[in-house]
Design a protein around this motif. Sequence first.
Motif, PDB file in Angstrom:
ATOM      1  N   THR A 164       0.554  -1.351   0.489  1.00  0.00           N
ATOM      2  CA  THR A 164      -0.214   0.038  -0.496  1.00  0.00           C
ATOM      3  C   THR A 164       0.732   1.594  -0.191  1.00  0.00           C
ATOM      4  O   THR A 164       0.348   2.254   0.134  1.00  0.00           O
ATOM      5  N   VAL A 165       2.006   0.991  -0.266  1.00  0.00           N
ATOM      6  CA  VAL A 165       3.013   2.156   0.132  1.00  0.00           C
ATOM      7  C   VAL A 165       3.207   3.608  -0.954  1.00  0.00           C
ATOM      8  O   VAL A 165       2.902   4.303  -0.680  1.00  0.00           O
ATOM      9  N   HIS A 166       2.518   2.693  -1.867  1.00  0.00           N
ATOM     10  CA  HIS A 166       2.370   3.975  -2.998  1.00  0.00           C
ATOM     11  C   HIS A 166       1.091   4.972  -2.618  1.00  0.00           C
ATOM     12  O   HIS A 166       0.942   5.591  -3.825  1.00  0.00           O
ATOM     13  N   LYS A 167       0.162   4.671  -1.417  1.00  0.00           N
ATOM     14  CA  LYS A 167      -0.726   5.542  -1.008  1.00  0.00           C
ATOM     15  C   LYS A 167      -0.132   6.637  -0.450  1.00  0.00           C
ATOM     16  O   LYS A 167      -0.896   7.600  -0.549  1.00  0.00           O
ATOM     17  N   GLY A 168       0.848   6.799  -0.067  1.00  0.00           N
ATOM     18  CA  GLY A 168       1.969   7.994  -0.126  1.00  0.00           C
ATOM     19  C   GLY A 168       1.852   8.139   1.528  1.00  0.00           C
ATOM     20  O   GLY A 168       1.104   7.020   2.692  1.00  0.00           O
ATOM     21  N   LYS A 169       2.793   8.660   2.263  1.00  0.00           N
ATOM     22  CA  LYS A 169       2.560   9.357   3.520  1.00  0.00           C
ATOM     23  C   LYS A 169       1.613   9.411   3.440  1.00  0.00           C
ATOM     24  O   LYS A 169       1.091   9.418   5.692  1.00  0.00           O
ATOM     25  N   LYS A 170       0.839  10.545   3.957  1.00  0.00           N
ATOM     26  CA  LYS A 170       0.024  11.944   4.776  1.00  0.00           C
ATOM     27  C   LYS A 170      -1.640   9.600   4.844  1.00  0.00           C
ATOM     28  O   LYS A 170      -2.024  10.586   5.686  1.00  0.00           O
ATOM     29  N   ASP A 171      -1.259   8.721   4.107  1.00  0.00           N
ATOM     30  CA  ASP A 171      -1.815   7.421   4.509  1.00  0.00           C
ATOM     31  C   ASP A 171      -1.536   6.797   5.395  1.00  0.00           C
ATOM     32  O   ASP A 171      -2.249   5.680   5.784  1.00  0.00           O
ATOM     33  N   ILE A 172      -0.319   7.415   5.775  1.00  0.00           N
ATOM     34  CA  ILE A 172       0.404   6.086   6.919  1.00  0.00           C
ATOM     35  C   ILE A 172       0.435   5.896   8.277  1.00  0.00           C
ATOM     36  O   ILE A 172      -0.131   4.251   8.120  1.00  0.00           O
ATOM     37  N   VAL A 173      -0.502   6.356   8.503  1.00  0.00           N
ATOM     38  CA  VAL A 173      -0.996   6.459  10.378  1.00  0.00           C
ATOM     39  C   VAL A 173      -2.224   5.584   9.462  1.00  0.00           C
ATOM     40  O   VAL A 173      -2.461   4.475  10.664  1.00  0.00           O
ATOM     41  N   LYS A 174      -3.295   6.044   9.363  1.00  0.00           N
ATOM     42  CA  LYS A 174      -4.538   4.672   8.659  1.00  0.00           C
ATOM     43  C   LYS A 174      -4.324   3.489   7.910  1.00  0.00           C
ATOM     44  O   LYS A 174      -5.075   2.769   8.230  1.00  0.00           O
ATOM     45  N   LEU A 175      -2.708   3.219   7.427  1.00  0.00           N
ATOM     46  CA  LEU A 175      -2.408   1.551   7.053  1.00  0.00           C
ATOM     47  C   LEU A 175      -2.174   1.394   8.245  1.00  0.00           C
ATOM     48  O   LEU A 175      -1.869   0.278   8.187  1.00  0.00           O
ATOM     49  N   THR A 176      -0.993   2.152   8.884  1.00  0.00           N
ATOM     50  CA  THR A 176      -0.745   0.410  10.021  1.00  0.00           C
ATOM     51  C   THR A 176      -1.623   0.596  10.938  1.00  0.00           C
ATOM     52  O   THR A 176      -1.343  -0.672  11.229  1.00  0.00           O
ATOM     53  N   GLN A 177      -2.585   1.491  11.255  1.00  0.00           N
ATOM     54  CA  GLN A 177      -4.043   1.193  11.769  1.00  0.00           C
ATOM     55  C   GLN A 177      -4.376  -0.603  11.153  1.00  0.00           C
ATOM     56  O   GLN A 177      -4.907  -1.016  11.954  1.00  0.00           O
ATOM     57  N   ARG A 178      -4.709  -0.064  10.142  1.00  0.00           N
ATOM     58  CA  ARG A 178      -5.451  -0.781   9.632  1.00  0.00           C
ATOM     59  C   ARG A 178      -4.236  -2.540   9.416  1.00  0.00           C
ATOM     60  O   ARG A 178      -4.796  -3.792   9.602  1.00  0.00           O
ATOM     61  N   ALA A 179      -3.205  -2.385   9.065  1.00  0.00           N
ATOM     62  CA  ALA A 179      -2.638  -3.412   9.240  1.00  0.00           C
ATOM     63  C   ALA A 179      -2.615  -4.436  11.058  1.00  0.00           C
ATOM     64  O   ALA A 179      -2.388  -5.365  10.878  1.00  0.00           O
ATOM     65  N   LYS A 180      -2.620  -3.067  11.793  1.00  0.00           N
ATOM     66  CA  LYS A 180      -2.272  -3.766  13.404  1.00  0.00           C
ATOM     67  C   LYS A 180      -3.779  -4.865  13.333  1.00  0.00           C
ATOM     68  O   LYS A 180      -4.058  -5.289  13.969  1.00  0.00           O
ATOM     69  N   ASN A 181      -5.185  -4.112  13.043  1.00  0.00           N
ATOM     70  CA  ASN A 181      -6.308  -4.637  12.963  1.00  0.00           C
ATOM     71  C   ASN A 181      -6.079  -6.368  12.455  1.00  0.00           C
ATOM     72  O   ASN A 181      -6.784  -7.282  12.579  1.00  0.00           O
TER      73      ASN A 181
END
Length: 252
Positions: free
Chosen positions: A111-128
């Motif tokens: 999902t890194v193509h989505k950019g740094k702005k989404d990193i917090v959201k992506l990290t939370q999804r990964a942890k979920n």
Amino acid sequence: MNSIITGKNIVKIFGKAGEQAKVLNGVNIEIAKGEFVAIMGPSGSGKSTLLFALSGMDEITSGSVKFGDTEICKLSENELADVRRTKMGFVFQQPTMLKNLNLLDNIILPTVHKGKKDIVKLTQRAKNLMKKTGILGLENRDIMEVSGGQLQRTGICRSLMNEPDILFADEPTGALNSKSAEEIMELLVDINKEGTAILLVTHDAKVAARADRVLFMKDGNIVSEFLLQKLSGRDMEVREKKVLVGMAAVGI
């Protein structure tokens, strides 16, 4: 049938003129949205080749493969890559992870193509997802510091990061012990219940017995199928016996 994948007259030939081998011999197949389908067959019957063809991972020699209403054979490499990344998930027998990344970073990688702005959201999804699959707490572990079952769970988390419509699984339990294999299949069943279609290649009757439908291949074509969804989901012994009958009929 409200189809997510439709393959018509799929032919796949390997090799050059004079040394060719036809691995898929005019296969017709249809997978419904939300369906769980297992593919079985003897070694060399074309199981994995069919999975690769339907997912666009391998180019077919002739025929048609549609993802929904989209003919994937007509897509450019970039368009096809976008479909695979955003609409499909993949789980293999041996998860391919980057050794220099921990489990969490390996999960987030697609999902890194989505950019740094989404990193917090992506990290939370990964942890979920890690919590859902029972590996929360291992985020900072190196891939060499976890078991095979935990690594496979990591691969499943990664495959679900983009919320795919279908999950392609090629022998996902083949390298695991019986306990880990059963746990992985429980996860896949739960994922399917939430609406994600699954197309799974396996040689294991216990694994195939979890599916709604089992397709049996021989000599590059689908020769029979068994429907299992009408059987009690709790009566795994009956389901497994039905699969074993189909296996015997095609010489597995």
